[in-house]
Design a protein around this motif. Structure first.
Motif, mmCIF file in Angstrom:
data_model
loop_
_atom_site.group_PDB
_atom_site.id
_atom_site.type_symbol
_atom_site.label_atom_id
_atom_site.label_comp_id
_atom_site.label_asym_id
_atom_site.label_seq_id
_atom_site.Cartn_x
_atom_site.Cartn_y
_atom_site.Cartn_z
ATOM 1 N N ASN A 134 12.695 15.195 -2.118
ATOM 2 C CA ASN A 134 13.260 14.339 -1.202
ATOM 3 C C ASN A 134 12.180 13.524 -0.278
ATOM 4 O OD1 ASN A 134 12.146 15.519 1.665
ATOM 5 N ND2 ASN A 134 12.412 17.395 0.217
ATOM 6 N N VAL A 145 -1.920 -5.061 5.767
ATOM 7 C CA VAL A 145 -3.347 -4.198 6.208
ATOM 8 C C VAL A 145 -3.343 -3.125 5.364
ATOM 9 C CG1 VAL A 145 -3.304 -5.543 8.434
ATOM 10 C CG2 VAL A 145 -2.406 -3.102 8.213
ATOM 11 N N ILE A 146 -4.595 -2.850 5.424
ATOM 12 C CA ILE A 146 -4.965 -1.150 4.410
ATOM 13 C C ILE A 146 -5.648 -0.602 5.477
ATOM 14 C CG2 ILE A 146 -5.814 -0.337 2.352
ATOM 15 C CD1 ILE A 146 -5.617 -3.354 1.190
ATOM 16 N N ARG A 149 8.221 6.705 15.167
ATOM 17 C CA ARG A 149 7.963 6.433 13.839
ATOM 18 C C ARG A 149 7.878 4.911 13.727
ATOM 19 N NH1 ARG A 149 8.069 11.096 14.119
ATOM 20 N NH2 ARG A 149 9.355 12.407 12.838
ATOM 21 N N VAL A 157 0.928 -1.090 0.017
ATOM 22 C CA VAL A 157 0.082 -0.104 -0.110
ATOM 23 C C VAL A 157 0.914 1.214 0.011
ATOM 24 C CG1 VAL A 157 -1.977 1.159 1.211
ATOM 25 C CG2 VAL A 157 -1.572 -1.136 1.471
ATOM 26 N N GLY A 190 11.956 13.229 3.241
ATOM 27 C CA GLY A 190 11.744 13.742 4.701
ATOM 28 C C GLY A 190 13.122 13.087 5.224
ATOM 29 N N ALA A 232 3.607 9.565 12.698
ATOM 30 C CA ALA A 232 4.261 10.581 12.019
ATOM 31 C C ALA A 232 4.212 11.890 13.140
ATOM 32 C CB ALA A 232 3.727 11.188 10.847
ATOM 33 N N PRO A 260 3.844 16.280 4.342
ATOM 34 C CA PRO A 260 3.191 15.818 2.925
ATOM 35 C C PRO A 260 2.632 14.576 2.849
ATOM 36 C CG PRO A 260 5.592 15.742 2.759
ATOM 37 C CD PRO A 260 5.362 16.122 4.288
ATOM 38 N N GLY A 261 2.327 13.630 3.739
ATOM 39 C CA GLY A 261 1.627 12.312 3.578
ATOM 40 C C GLY A 261 0.279 12.442 3.816
ATOM 41 N N THR A 262 -0.141 11.137 3.577
ATOM 42 C CA THR A 262 -1.498 10.669 3.733
ATOM 43 C C THR A 262 -1.819 10.352 5.157
ATOM 44 O OG1 THR A 262 -1.534 8.496 3.365
ATOM 45 C CG2 THR A 262 -2.067 9.992 1.373
ATOM 46 N N LEU A 309 13.024 22.107 1.451
ATOM 47 C CA LEU A 309 11.845 21.784 0.632
ATOM 48 C C LEU A 309 11.599 21.973 -0.595
ATOM 49 C CD1 LEU A 309 9.779 23.253 3.883
ATOM 50 C CD2 LEU A 309 10.513 20.929 3.428
ATOM 51 N N GLY A 348 -3.275 7.557 6.213
ATOM 52 C CA GLY A 348 -2.905 5.949 6.393
ATOM 53 C C GLY A 348 -1.252 5.932 6.653
ATOM 54 N N GLY A 349 -0.171 6.673 5.989
ATOM 55 C CA GLY A 349 1.119 6.673 6.259
ATOM 56 C C GLY A 349 1.434 7.068 7.620
ATOM 57 N N GLY A 381 0.488 5.753 -0.039
ATOM 58 C CA GLY A 381 -0.144 6.895 0.311
ATOM 59 C C GLY A 381 0.295 7.884 -0.762
ATOM 60 N N PHE A 431 6.107 15.811 14.714
ATOM 61 C CA PHE A 431 7.125 16.934 14.715
ATOM 62 C C PHE A 431 7.084 17.830 15.608
ATOM 63 C CE2 PHE A 431 7.877 21.305 12.920
ATOM 64 C CZ PHE A 431 9.037 21.181 12.375
HETATM 65 C C1 LIG Z 1 9.294 17.384 3.023
HETATM 66 C C2 LIG Z 1 8.825 16.234 3.948
HETATM 67 C C3 LIG Z 1 8.830 16.493 5.325
HETATM 68 C C4 LIG Z 1 8.575 15.489 6.048
HETATM 69 N N1 LIG Z 1 8.449 15.591 7.527
HETATM 70 C C5 LIG Z 1 7.957 14.773 8.136
HETATM 71 C C6 LIG Z 1 7.776 15.131 9.581
HETATM 72 O O1 LIG Z 1 7.850 16.165 10.357
HETATM 73 N N2 LIG Z 1 7.433 14.032 10.524
HETATM 74 C C7 LIG Z 1 7.163 12.765 9.862
HETATM 75 O O2 LIG Z 1 6.872 11.821 10.719
HETATM 76 N N3 LIG Z 1 7.380 12.488 8.852
HETATM 77 C C8 LIG Z 1 7.800 13.492 7.967
HETATM 78 N N4 LIG Z 1 7.885 13.199 6.451
HETATM 79 C C9 LIG Z 1 7.708 11.849 6.262
HETATM 80 C C10 LIG Z 1 6.537 11.450 5.704
HETATM 81 O O3 LIG Z 1 5.722 12.627 5.061
HETATM 82 C C11 LIG Z 1 5.584 10.828 6.658
HETATM 83 O O4 LIG Z 1 6.150 9.509 7.163
HETATM 84 C C12 LIG Z 1 4.100 10.252 6.129
HETATM 85 O O5 LIG Z 1 3.277 10.139 7.225
HETATM 86 C C13 LIG Z 1 4.095 9.347 5.099
HETATM 87 O O6 LIG Z 1 2.735 9.224 4.352
HETATM 88 P P1 LIG Z 1 2.502 8.825 2.993
HETATM 89 O O7 LIG Z 1 1.099 8.843 2.698
HETATM 90 O O8 LIG Z 1 3.414 9.418 2.204
HETATM 91 O O9 LIG Z 1 3.093 7.420 3.035
HETATM 92 P P2 LIG Z 1 3.854 6.487 2.077
HETATM 93 O O10 LIG Z 1 5.348 7.189 2.040
HETATM 94 O O11 LIG Z 1 3.090 6.380 0.909
HETATM 95 O O12 LIG Z 1 3.982 5.013 3.083
HETATM 96 C C14 LIG Z 1 4.723 5.050 4.187
HETATM 97 C C15 LIG Z 1 4.324 3.709 4.783
HETATM 98 O O13 LIG Z 1 2.784 3.830 5.042
HETATM 99 C C16 LIG Z 1 2.204 2.609 4.544
HETATM 100 N N5 LIG Z 1 0.739 3.070 4.141
HETATM 101 C C17 LIG Z 1 0.651 4.217 3.580
HETATM 102 N N6 LIG Z 1 -0.842 4.335 3.557
HETATM 103 C C18 LIG Z 1 -1.325 3.173 4.120
HETATM 104 C C19 LIG Z 1 -2.713 2.731 4.394
HETATM 105 N N7 LIG Z 1 -3.992 3.380 3.839
HETATM 106 N N8 LIG Z 1 -2.707 1.446 4.974
HETATM 107 C C20 LIG Z 1 -1.612 0.830 5.466
HETATM 108 N N9 LIG Z 1 -0.286 1.265 5.006
HETATM 109 C C21 LIG Z 1 -0.220 2.310 4.485
HETATM 110 C C22 LIG Z 1 3.353 2.298 3.432
HETATM 111 O O14 LIG Z 1 3.101 0.832 3.211
HETATM 112 C C23 LIG Z 1 4.740 2.724 3.799
HETATM 113 O O15 LIG Z 1 4.733 1.461 4.740
HETATM 114 C C24 LIG Z 1 8.171 14.193 5.655
HETATM 115 C C25 LIG Z 1 8.548 13.824 4.197
HETATM 116 C C26 LIG Z 1 8.770 14.889 3.123
HETATM 117 C C27 LIG Z 1 8.876 14.718 1.927
#
Ligand SMILES: Cc1cc2nc3c(=O)[nH]c(=O)nc-3n(C[C@H](O)[C@H](O)[C@H](O)COP(=O)(O)OP(=O)(O)OC[C@H]3O[C@@H](n4cnc5c(N)ncnc54)[C@H](O)[C@@H]3O)c2cc1C
Length: 306
Positions: free
Chosen positions: A226, A188-189, A179, A67, A228, A143, A132-134, A222, A136-137, A69, A145
């Protein structure tokens, strides 16, 4: 097992979900690093019925699924992913408020959610204003800060298992940590989560959000591609400082570079390969281990065929 795409195509047609499926989809289009080879099968289901059909096909033909996001914590290797990639950032975007409780779909972006909470004068998501994530991620990674985490507001999470069963787990059963959650690495989704926010003062919430944005703009690259932070902070240290101390700030390979703005970020200057990023990650790990005896733990997740 090699997948027979024709069989999958026929099955998807039969189940009426061919419009949400793509084949050999370049995953670089779905990651913030803009890196990643193709997924054999890529789908963006917009609702639970279609998602269940996808999972049933994965089960029937024994195709593993991953999966993603917004792909903002991922390094997907150049050979791509053999199997099925399920992307939830197109659907699953419902947000329902009931006073301080909010039910949020897994595909909702944290940035948007933080804004909506501000408009309702609800506090608790200021930290998420520019992650910038969803959702779910964010749940998978807990996540956070500056000392605030998704775990602080999540009450329970609903998810679909690889067996196509909908289950619900309360916060106490998710073992949130730095984390980490115990859903990480499982098939799982996440579908949605319920959060409990606090009534707040709009000006105060807004000022916290502005402060968070400023910190990031000053410290993080930013404007570059990248994913993160690359490494978790080891207890008592900042990973970025360790990277600097071993002389790896600015280190580059191909179009990948350890950011000069923040050494815990690796940037893609355009056209970097996953192998370039991986080389830098491994080089930093070696140097930090050699100089400080510390084994850095990766925050970025690496997916795909080596
Ligand atoms: C510029 C920048 C700044 C960032 N700052 C931070 C910060 O301050 N703090 C922080 O914690 N992170 C940070 N991140 C990292 C990232 O944004 C987070 O970890 C975010 O929560 C990931 O979400 P995503 O949707 O992009 O997940 P993805 O990167 O797509 O996936 C991450 C994980 O989640 C799983 N996943 C995603 N969606 C689901 C779902 N619906 N069901 C099951 N599994 C799922 C994926 O399988 C994978 O294991 C940053 C990233 C960037 C690029």
């Amino acid at each position: 097992m090699k997948m027979n795409k024709d069989i999958i195509k026929n099955e998807c047609k039969k189940q009426g979900i061919d419009s949400i499926i793509k084949y050999d989809e370049p995953l670089k289009n779905h990651t913030s690093l803009r890196i990643g080879g193709p997924a054999d099968v890529f789908c963006s289901p917009g609702n639970i019925e279609d998602l269940k059909k996808v999972v049933s096909i994965s089960k029937k033909y024994n195709i593993p699924f991953w999966v993603i996001g917004n792909g903002t914590n991922l390094l997907i290797l150049d050979n791509g992913i053999k199997g099925l990639v399920i992307n939830l950032n197109k659907g699953f975007k419902k947000i329902e408020f009931s006073d301080k409780i909010v039910k949020v779909g897994a595909g909702v972006s944290l940035v948007y959610l933080s804004k909506i909470a501000l408009n309702r004068e609800l506090s608790g998501l200021e930290f998420a204003c520019n992650i910038p994530g969803t959702l779910g991620g964010a749940i998978i990674n807990n996540a956070g800060f500056k000392g605030n985490f998704v775990a602080d507001v999540v009450q329970n999470v609903t998810f679909l298992t690889g067996e196509n069963k909908i289950e619900k787990a309360s916060k106490s059963n998710l073992n949130f940590n730095y984390r980490e959650s115990n859903l990480k690495g499982k098939s799982v989704i996440i579908l949605e989560a319920t959060m409990l926010l606090k009534k707040g003062n709009k000006e105060e919430i807004e000022s916290k959000i502005k402060e968070n944005i400023k910190i990031r703009e000053n410290k993080q690259p930013l404007r570059k591609l990248n994913a993160g932070s690359i490494f978790k902070n080891p207890p008592g240290y900042y990973a970025g400082e360790l990277v600097e101390k071993v002389g790896a700030k600015g280190l580059s390979r191909g179009k990948a570079e350890v950011s000069l703005k923040h050494a815990n970020f690796i940037i893609n200057n355009g056209g970097a390969l996953a192998g370039d990023i991986l080389y830098l990650i491994e080089e930093i790990e070696k140097r930090v281990k050699k100089n400080f005896g510390i084994k850095l733990e990766r925050e970025i997740e690496i997916l795909g065929e080596p």
